[in-house]
Design a protein around this motif. Structure first.
Motif, short mmCIF file in Angstrom:
data_model
loop_
_atom_site.label_atom_id
_atom_site.label_comp_id
_atom_site.label_asym_id
_atom_site.label_seq_id
_atom_site.Cartn_x
_atom_site.Cartn_y
_atom_site.Cartn_z
N LEU A 112 0.83 -1.21 0.00
CA LEU A 112 0.00 0.00 0.00
C LEU A 112 0.86 1.26 0.00
O LEU A 112 0.53 2.24 -0.67
N LYS A 113 1.94 1.22 0.74
CA LYS A 113 2.85 2.35 0.78
C LYS A 113 3.50 2.59 -0.59
O LYS A 113 3.60 3.72 -1.05
N LEU A 114 3.88 1.50 -1.25
CA LEU A 114 4.57 1.61 -2.54
C LEU A 114 3.65 2.07 -3.67
O LEU A 114 4.09 2.77 -4.58
N VAL A 115 2.40 1.67 -3.63
CA VAL A 115 1.48 2.00 -4.73
C VAL A 115 0.42 3.01 -4.31
O VAL A 115 -0.59 3.17 -5.00
N GLU A 116 0.66 3.70 -3.23
CA GLU A 116 -0.33 4.63 -2.68
C GLU A 116 -0.85 5.64 -3.71
O GLU A 116 -2.05 5.81 -3.88
N SER A 117 0.04 6.29 -4.42
CA SER A 117 -0.40 7.31 -5.38
C SER A 117 -1.17 6.68 -6.53
O SER A 117 -2.16 7.24 -7.01
#
Length: 139
Positions: A112-117
Motif C-alpha cells: 500500500l505504501k509503494l502503490v499509494e499514489s
C-alpha cells in the motif's frame, strides 16, 4: 524487537511481485472471496479489508481493460501482495497462532505504501466513473 524486518517484508513482496504474469490476474480474481474471508477472520489483516477490496477492484478493472493508467510494476505489486496473503506457508506460516499473519499484514502495508499514489488515482477514476454512470446524459 520486530518479528519481521522491513527488509524481509520487502524481499517477500519483491519475490512475489516479480513472479506475477498477466495471466495470473484472472486466477487471482477467482480467489478474491477466499482472500477476503481470510482478511475478515484476522485481527492483523482486518484493518486492510477496505484497501484489499480496492486492490481487487483495481486488478479487475485492469484485467478487463477498463483501467490501464497504471504501470505494470504497480499491478504486479498489488497482485503479489494478494497472492502472498493467500499463501498459508509463507515467511511466517499462518498456522502459528498469534504470529502467522504478521508477515501478511506487513507485506500488504508495504505494498500500500509503494502503490499509494497509483491507488489514489485509481480510486478517483473509479469514483468519477460511478458518478458519470449515475448522471443522466445531456441528449
Amino acid at each position: 524487537m520486530a518479528w519481521i524486518s522491513d527488509k524481509a517484508t520487502s524481499n517477500q513482496l519483491k519475490e512475489h511481485s516479480n513472479n506475477v504474469r498477466p495471466n495470473d490476474l484472472e486466477s487471482l480474481l477467482g480467489r478474491q472471496q477466499a482472500i477476503e474471508e481470510k482478511v475478515k477472520g484476522s485481527g492483523r489483516l482486518r484493518r486492510f479489508s477496505t484497501d484489499i477490496k480496492l486492490m481487487f477492484s483495481l486488478i479487475r478493472d485492469y484485467w478487463n481493460g477498463r483501467y490501464r493508467a497504471i504501470p505494470w510494476k504497480s499491478i504486479a505489486a498489488v497482485a503479489g501482495a494478494l497472492l502472498y496473503v493467500l499463501n498459508p506457508l509463507d515467511l511466517i506460516p499462518d498456522l502459528i497462532f498469534g504470529f502467522g499473519l504478521l508477515d501478511d499484514a506487513g507485506v500488504v502495508a508495504l505494498c500500500l505504501k509503494l502503490v499509494e499514489s497509483d491507488l489514489h488515482r485509481y480510486a478517483a477514476w473509479k469514483e468519477h466513473q460511478q458518478a458519470t454512470a449515475k448522471t443522466p446524459s445531456d441528449n
